[in-house]
Design a protein around this motif. Sequence first.
Motif, PDB file in Angstrom:
ATOM      1  N   UNK A   1      -7.678   4.397   3.995  1.00  0.00           N
ATOM      2  CA  UNK A   1      -6.363   4.700   3.444  1.00  0.00           C
ATOM      3  C   UNK A   1      -5.862   3.586   2.539  1.00  0.00           C
ATOM      4  N   UNK A   2      -6.131   2.339   2.929  1.00  0.00           N
ATOM      5  CA  UNK A   2      -5.663   1.201   2.133  1.00  0.00           C
ATOM      6  C   UNK A   2      -6.346   1.179   0.776  1.00  0.00           C
TER       7      UNK A   2
ATOM      8  N   UNK B   1       0.881  -1.165   0.000  1.00  0.00           N
ATOM      9  CA  UNK B   1       0.000   0.000   0.000  1.00  0.00           C
ATOM     10  C   UNK B   1       0.917   1.213   0.000  1.00  0.00           C
TER      11      UNK B   1
ATOM     12  N   UNK C   1      -4.856   7.553   0.219  1.00  0.00           N
ATOM     13  CA  UNK C   1      -3.878   7.006   1.149  1.00  0.00           C
ATOM     14  C   UNK C   1      -4.004   7.651   2.506  1.00  0.00           C
ATOM     15  N   UNK C   2      -2.880   8.192   3.006  1.00  0.00           N
ATOM     16  CA  UNK C   2      -2.900   8.782   4.351  1.00  0.00           C
ATOM     17  C   UNK C   2      -3.764  10.040   4.386  1.00  0.00           C
TER      18      UNK C   2
ATOM     19  N   UNK D   1      -4.792   3.925  -1.232  1.00  0.00           N
ATOM     20  CA  UNK D   1      -3.393   3.709  -1.613  1.00  0.00           C
ATOM     21  C   UNK D   1      -3.299   2.714  -2.753  1.00  0.00           C
ATOM     22  N   UNK D   2      -4.070   1.649  -2.713  1.00  0.00           N
ATOM     23  CA  UNK D   2      -4.033   0.649  -3.768  1.00  0.00           C
ATOM     24  C   UNK D   2      -5.265  -0.238  -3.658  1.00  0.00           C
TER      25      UNK D   2
ATOM     26  N   UNK E   1       1.564   4.453   2.611  1.00  0.00           N
ATOM     27  CA  UNK E   1       1.220   4.128   4.001  1.00  0.00           C
ATOM     28  C   UNK E   1       2.450   3.580   4.713  1.00  0.00           C
TER      29      UNK E   1
END
Lengths: 517, 327
Positions: free
Chosen positions: B195-196, A366, B267-268, B199-200, A369
């Motif tokens: 966030x996960x 990910x 993401x974050x 992110x992807x 992160x």
Amino acid sequence: MEAVGHITSAGRASEPAALRVRGARKHFGPVRALAGADLALRPGEVHALMGGNGAGKSTLIKALSGVHPLDAGEIELGGRAIRPRSAHDAERLGISTVHQEVMLIPGFTLAENIAFGREGPWRPGRSREREARARSALARLGIDVDPRRELGACSVAVRQLVAVARALDVRACVLILDEPTSSLDRDETARLLDVLRRLRAQGLAIMLVTHVLEQVEAIADRATVLRDGATVGEVVGADLTRAALVEMMTGGRITPADALSGPGPGAPRGAPPARAGPALLETRSIAGARLPREVSLRVRPGESVGLAGLLGSGRSETVRLIFGAERMRAGALLVDGVARRRWSPRRAGRAGFALAPEDRRTEGILPGLSVRDNLLIALQARRGFRLLRRSAAREALALTGELGVRMAGPGAPIDSLSGGNQQKVLLARWLATRPRAFLLDEPTRGIDVAGREDVLGLMARMRRAGMALVVIAGEIPELLRSCTRAVVLRDGRSVGEAEGTDLTEGAVLAAIARHDR
Amino acid sequence: MTAENGQTLRWALAAWGLLLLFNAIASPGFFMLGARDGRLNGVFIDILNHGSRIGIVALGMTLVIATGGVDLAVGSTAAISGAVIAVLSSHSGWPWWSALGAGLLAGAACGAVSAGLVALAGLQPIVATLVVMVAGRGVAQIISGGGGVPVTDPALVALGNGVWLGLPGAAWLLGLTAGAFALASRRTALGLFAGAVGASPGAARLAGVPGRTVLVMVYGLCGLSAALAGAVEMSYIRAGDPSTAGLGLELDAILAAVIGGTSLRGGGFSLLGAIAGAMFLQTLSATLSAQNVSSDVAPAPKALVVLAVCAIQSPRLRARLRQRGRP
């Protein structure tokens, strides 16, 4: 191919270097990536750049190709000091680079990918010209694909070769290849090496970054070894042996024998698992949308089954199907003897399955992160929205220490870790869930010798602890080392099996290569 | 939260502090408080009032952005919620709390529609929420019967005009919302999952993250926060106005989230940053009006300052500037 051996490069040793690096230094925040790396690349040689994960190879390449400027140090190209400021700048100077993560555009055709950024404004007939040029560039590499195809529809191997074709499409005097063969099968690798020999004979200076020592022995005239960001030495000609390279790269941490010999102490051959007992996992003629077409296999606890086959034989697709990442179109998937119909990664995870995917960058980590988040995600997903207990999180994080993950701390972004350490975090992510079956798709790809030993040792420990493993490994020796049994796939079908004393490189290769349709 | 978020939060707070300092020097009346009609007023109170409204929405927006999406429908959602509350309270005679509850539910429903379009129909978030944004404005008109609906219920009027313990009601609501969002995202796995997914999406799916549930919850929370902001605005102007309520709210909320250090790539994310961003934006508007910049022209200099703040937060740009500075 051309008979260009070690003598050639030795004869040209007095020639000025095509590319010379002196005292290269680079920091990323507190992390020291390069601490005085030196390199001299001569025209007409294949020069291997070696080093463990985090040794600074990628950083050095990125400095040469203008992606990250150096903090200190000199780069000379043909005796002239240069400071490439961008990838385009480096290319203009004559340094072409094929990066490990292929930087191409999936929605463009192959021809567009080879040409983009280098063409003038539109004029009639441009696209036809572009296609003709792409066709000849691809033919030069010996691959037969339509340049009008969309890149996204092509296999990883074709993408890699297109990236090489793009790099050669400009008048380069230095060609840098970062792990170019990591997604190629045997034939394609051999073809690429042939291409490199031809280019070497044309006087091109080629820098090759690879972890595969066999390739270095086969093609390199010279090797420079990096460790902890600094050059530890250069080896030429007869000194260029696997043993010497391994020792230089690890600083003697691993005796060459460990890394090179066949079955090591962790190899499973000595203790065949109990044949009795129900299969943890069984597939009966499972088929996906395209691949696989018909794969049947059984895996018991404590058994490690390797999937062997060429690129495109459906190995990755098979494990993705088993994990529920793709829809099953036909056949049956049985877990503990019970057929599972509604199947998804989520259900697979809850049933005790784990998958380390082939493409770490898009399906594994990910990005952005922290290591902590990357590690806890699977365990947390299994528990649902209720936050993990602090002790459970701490226990999971302790795995990073156990696996020897090198990082600034659990709060560090995952992107700051080297490929090998990212892979260890991904394995730890699933080990934290205490899986019963682990599907490992090319678990050692892009990982250095020491990291590979760590991962292979870990797999042996997992198997001994009673886990069922399904392993895909392009390197047959590695497959033999990590598996008790091998299932051979061809054209999406399971066509053979080898076990015990039949499990030899020759037998597996013969089964892969047989053409009896 | 990654280390980078912590840094951008500091930059957002620093920018806000600088702006306040500038005002303390350049416009003496800026921090003066007065009382009129039993109501506290003054420039700073106005900032808290309006900034809180943006901040409430920015909290929801931040979670949506963390999943790699964006919610353009928050302005329309605010209008719907205001219209629902005003109609139920003034025309149907519902008690204030049930009217307010219905308005919030309507907001959550708007979010759920967006989530459905994103998670089930697979539309891109920007397209899905654009559809809801355009349609939502029309729905608000239908609910209110095509014009402003005055609100007289004292409790509803107090929501956006009252002052408790020296702070305007909107600021209290912002505090409550922030607490609720912090609990929802950090004391459950929702923040990590969001966030996960951002992110992807592929990796999150393979790790077993319930992506659709996460999207429904996140867009639902965003709709809820927009509805609350709509209720505050309705209370402030004492009417549910379907055509002007929440206009431009989506852009302010997105800007606040971005200034607060949440990347549009997903993401974050940083909830505190979103609040700091909202306060910064509102302070900036107030500063421009205190400097007698006409409200027609104000967006241009405002955009320049926002751009400067975002630029200074970019680690890449800062690295480049540092390189230039070196001989």
